[in-house]
Design an enzyme around this catalytic site. Structure first.
Site, PDB file in Angstrom:
ATOM      1  N   SER A 128      -7.696 -84.363  39.209  1.00  0.00           N
ATOM      2  CA  SER A 128      -7.002 -85.172  38.200  1.00  0.00           C
ATOM      3  C   SER A 128      -5.650 -85.677  38.680  1.00  0.00           C
ATOM      4  CB  SER A 128      -6.845 -84.381  36.904  1.00  0.00           C
ATOM      5  OG  SER A 128      -6.166 -83.166  37.134  1.00  0.00           O
ATOM      6  N   HIS A 179      -0.986 -83.887  36.430  1.00  0.00           N
ATOM      7  CA  HIS A 179      -1.122 -85.238  35.890  1.00  0.00           C
ATOM      8  C   HIS A 179       0.163 -86.043  36.088  1.00  0.00           C
ATOM      9  CE1 HIS A 179      -4.672 -84.445  32.915  1.00  0.00           C
ATOM     10  NE2 HIS A 179      -4.841 -83.827  34.071  1.00  0.00           N
TER      11      HIS A 179
END
Length: 257
Positions: A128, A179
């Protein structure tokens, strides 16, 4: 730009880096979770992100978590994000710059996790951070290189970006720092990798990979007879893919990063 119109064979030929990354995701899942090969389980133990072990000098753990996932669903939806949003960027940047951007973004995400995660034994894995790096490059385009991305695609990217940030902070079990720092890494490297970039065009790919005989481009005189330009059929295809992209992106950003 984000609607895939290529055949499966064309996709593999046009986007070898995205294809290779997806293969790695599922090959590792197959060997670790399904077949449970001893060497694969050892790779998981040695490769998972672990802040304490990084502090002890195991710096490869800033890289290896990018390719590992917590089960099939995790690998599936991160791979979906690559298939949907990676191909256009791979063409625009070229293979070398794309993989460089992807790895650097993932490392940024893992460094952020190491520096700011809540406790020293924090463990993590997943692509991610690198995927958010892709969004970081697109965000830079939207803000500073508008000639590379059209208004409709800019709106889509900003919508996904806002949803991604919202779900990052609202849901539990998500590596927030991967993230955020992955996004920052992609945005930071964007000016360098976007130098000399051109807007995405699937026709550039097809022209580049057209079969040539004796230096001449081959031409099939019946190619236009295979496609009937029926308005309903044409727009139905785009509506269908638009819905698929929205649902997959929403599920990806909301649940499985």
């Amino acid at each position: 730009m984000f609607v895939r119109t290529e055949s499966f064979k064309e996709f593999i030929k046009f986007y070898p880096i995205v294809t290779g990354l997806v293969i790695i995701h599922f090959a590792l899942w197959l060997c670790i979770d399904l077949l449970q090969f001893p060497f694969a389980l050892q790779f998981l133990r040695d490769g998972i992100g672990n802040n304490y072990l990084v502090s002890q000098g195991e710096y490869w753990r800033l890289v290896t978590p990018i390719f590992l996932h917590a089960g099939f669903a995790h690998a599936l939806f991160n791979s979906f994000s690559l298939v949907l949003f990676g191909p256009a960027l791979e063409q625009m940047l070229g293979k070398s710059k794309f993989i460089l951007m992807y790895i650097i973004s993932g490392i940024f995400g893992n460094i952020g996790t190491y520096l700011i995660a809540p406790h020293e034994f924090y463990q993590h894995l997943g692509a991610s951070g690198a995927v958010f790096g892709i969004f970081g490059v697109y965000l830079f385009m939207v803000l500073y290189r508008k000639s590379l991305i059209g208004p409709s695609n800019s709106q889509l990217i900003m919508t996904i970006f806002v949803l991604g940030l919202f779900m990052t902070f609202m849901r539990t079990g998500i590596n927030v720092w991967a993230h955020l720092f992955g996004l920052i890494g992609g945005f930071a490297i964007a000016p360098a990798v976007l130098r000399n970039a051109r807007p995405f065009s699937v026709w550039q790919n097809r022209a580049k990979h057209t079969n040539r005989n004796n230096g001449e481009v081959t031409f099939n005189p019946n190619r236009w007879n295979k496609r009937k330009f029926l308005p309903g059929k044409k727009y139905g295809k785009y509506i269908f893919w638009g819905i698929i992209i929205f649902l997959v992106a929403l599920a990806l950003l909301g649940n499985l990063f």
